[in-house]
Write a protein that holds these residues in place. Structure first.
Motif, mmCIF file in Angstrom:
data_model
loop_
_atom_site.group_PDB
_atom_site.id
_atom_site.type_symbol
_atom_site.label_atom_id
_atom_site.label_comp_id
_atom_site.label_asym_id
_atom_site.label_seq_id
_atom_site.Cartn_x
_atom_site.Cartn_y
_atom_site.Cartn_z
ATOM 1 N N ILE A 299 0.862 -1.199 0.000
ATOM 2 C CA ILE A 299 0.000 0.000 0.000
ATOM 3 C C ILE A 299 0.894 1.243 0.000
ATOM 4 N N GLU A 300 1.938 1.209 0.830
ATOM 5 C CA GLU A 300 2.862 2.348 0.911
ATOM 6 C C GLU A 300 3.558 2.589 -0.440
ATOM 7 N N GLU A 301 3.972 1.479 -1.055
ATOM 8 C CA GLU A 301 4.636 1.588 -2.370
ATOM 9 C C GLU A 301 3.676 2.227 -3.402
ATOM 10 N N GLY A 302 2.423 1.782 -3.371
ATOM 11 C CA GLY A 302 1.432 2.331 -4.294
ATOM 12 C C GLY A 302 1.202 3.816 -4.033
ATOM 13 N N LEU A 303 1.097 4.175 -2.748
ATOM 14 C CA LEU A 303 0.857 5.588 -2.409
ATOM 15 C C LEU A 303 2.018 6.456 -2.876
ATOM 16 N N GLN A 304 3.232 5.916 -2.711
ATOM 17 C CA GLN A 304 4.408 6.702 -3.145
ATOM 18 C C GLN A 304 4.377 6.929 -4.648
ATOM 19 N N LEU A 305 3.983 5.884 -5.385
ATOM 20 C CA LEU A 305 3.906 6.035 -6.842
ATOM 21 C C LEU A 305 2.816 7.051 -7.217
#
Ligand SMILES: Cc1ncc(COP(=O)(O)O)c(C=O)c1O
Length: 408
Positions: free
Chosen positions: A397-403
């Motif tokens: 989820i964090e990776e997606g939010l960063q993208l």
């Protein structure tokens, strides 16, 4: 983890896309992703790029990819020579196992008819309603559906779809009356169903509880309660289309559970791997041959995988995971409101929509994210949907939010 080795589409992907465009109808492709393999929440393309997948193939891959339990099912089938049969003409144990698993997550006293796709699930749900009206001696009457609804693209289901002109233009329709899908209890049309049923005899009311293709629109409580009350007082079946919102996507098995309202008939598909029209037992046609299909109930591998998916969602408490991860996701996305054209974030569980101010900004963001390694899809005119696998974890989820922050 996403990893872009060569700007997509790379040469191998491009060649495949071009050949498909030469040989096939150019359908609903959003960007030139050529899927070659998958692992967890990631998909690999033909050039070796790895994308974080927040589409779950439109909710149809709820356990992500290469899930060990699903792989074990698939391995079991390598030596069986009758993997696909005429499943409404001959019986199989996979049909039994899926029906047992599926009935366990349906309202009490429901039966099911398995079919191939979501559109066919809706068609058969509608047929069950018409059949009951016919048995009561009624003529063919219109069905009620909602503005911005999406119920599929076969001609019967398409009659009740109303999300985009491109899907409808030029095609004939079954008789239909349309009402506004109301998200707010304060909407002036929230009671419109009562008047409509006082003035018209109808065969059924068909709606999504959460409009998917129509833009990730969430029904208000009063709207759904009114549909149930009106259906009851006029003796009309209420059909919920849970093809996209069902099977745990919202943190409950069915989106209607959030509203405390039960349908008489419902449609499911996607995450189930096969289509299903499920119905209260008194809607059973009570006669053989009214519904059937060669592959309905006969894709034995899909049925075995569907059964496993229900089992894993229960065993691994993935409904709770959808609720928890959805909360983190929405909190993170809410911080982007007011940036990059994002004007709203809304969702239940892992069924989340991001609304943009214009279609152009939404479309540009989707293409940009694809190039950066995140897969998202459009919904409605200017929203995008965020629907990761139910197995997603906080790091992803964090990776997606960063993208997403790169375009916000
Ligand atoms: C709510 C809903 N109903 C029906 C369908 C049609 O399903 P299929 O594409 O499997 O025919 C879809 C597909 O997106 C859907 O979202």
């Amino acid at each position: 983890m996403h990893k872009i080795l060569v700007e997509p589409p790379g040469p191998k992907s491009l060649q495949i896309v071009q050949t498909i465009q030469k040989n096939c109808y150019d359908s609903t492709f959003t960007y030139p992703l050529v899927i070659s393999d998958g692992q967890g929440c990631t998909l690999k393309d033909a050039d070796g790029n790895v994308f974080l997948d927040f589409t779950s193939n439109i909710g149809a891959c709820p356990l992500g990819y290469c899930h060990p339990d699903v792989m074990a099912v698939l391995t079991n089938w390598t030596k069986n020579g009758a993997h696909k049969i005429a499943g409404q003409d001959f019986y199989s144990n996979e049909h039994v196992l899926l029906s047992e698993a599926f009935v366990s997550i349906l309202p009490d006293n429901f039966k099911v008819f398995f079919i191939n796709s979501g559109a066919e699930a809706v068609e058969n749900a509608v047929k069950l309603a018409y059949r009951k009206q016919f048995a009561s001696g009624n003529p063919i009457m219109p069905g009620v559906s909602c503005i911005n609804a999406f119920h599929g693209r076969t001609l019967g289901a398409l009659s009740f779809t109303f999300s985009k002109p491109v899907q409808k233009a030029g095609f004939p329709e079954l008789p239909v009356l349309r009402i506004k899908f109301c998200s707010s209890d304060a909407d002036s049309e929230v009671d419109s169903i009562h008047k409509l049923l006082e003035q018209n005899k109808v065969a059924f009311i068909l709606t999504e509880v959460i409009q998917g293709e129509g833009g990730y629109n969430f029904a208000g409580q009063k709207f759904i309660s009114n549909l149930r009350k009106a259906a009851d007082s006029h003796g009309v079946p209420l059909i919920f289309d849970e093809v996209q919102s069902g099977m745990g996507r919202t943190g409950r098995w069915w989106a209607f559970e959030h509203y405390g309202v039960l349908p008489d008939i419902m449609a499911a598909a996607k995450a189930l791997q096969v289509g299903a029209a499920a119905y209260k037992k008194d809607y059973d046609p009570g006669q053989q041959g009214v519904l059937s299909s060669t592959w309905g109930g006969g894709s034995r591998i899909d049925m075995a995988v569907g059964t496993k998916i229900i089992e894993v969602i229960k065993r691994d408490r993935l409904l709770d995971n959808a609720t928890k991860m959805g909360t983190i996701l929405k909190k993170g996305l809410a911080e982007f409101v007011g940036r990059g054209g994002i004007i709203d974030v809304r969702g239940i569980g892992l069924m989340v929509g991001i609304e943009f101010d214009t279609k152009a900004r939404r479309d540009a963001a989707l293409q940009e994210l694809f190039k950066k390694g995140l897969l998202l899809l459009p919904a409605g005119q200017k929203a995008m949907r965020v629907i990761p696998p139910l197995t997603v974890g906080p790091e992803e989820i964090e990776e997606g939010l960063q993208l997403i922050s790169l375009v916000a």
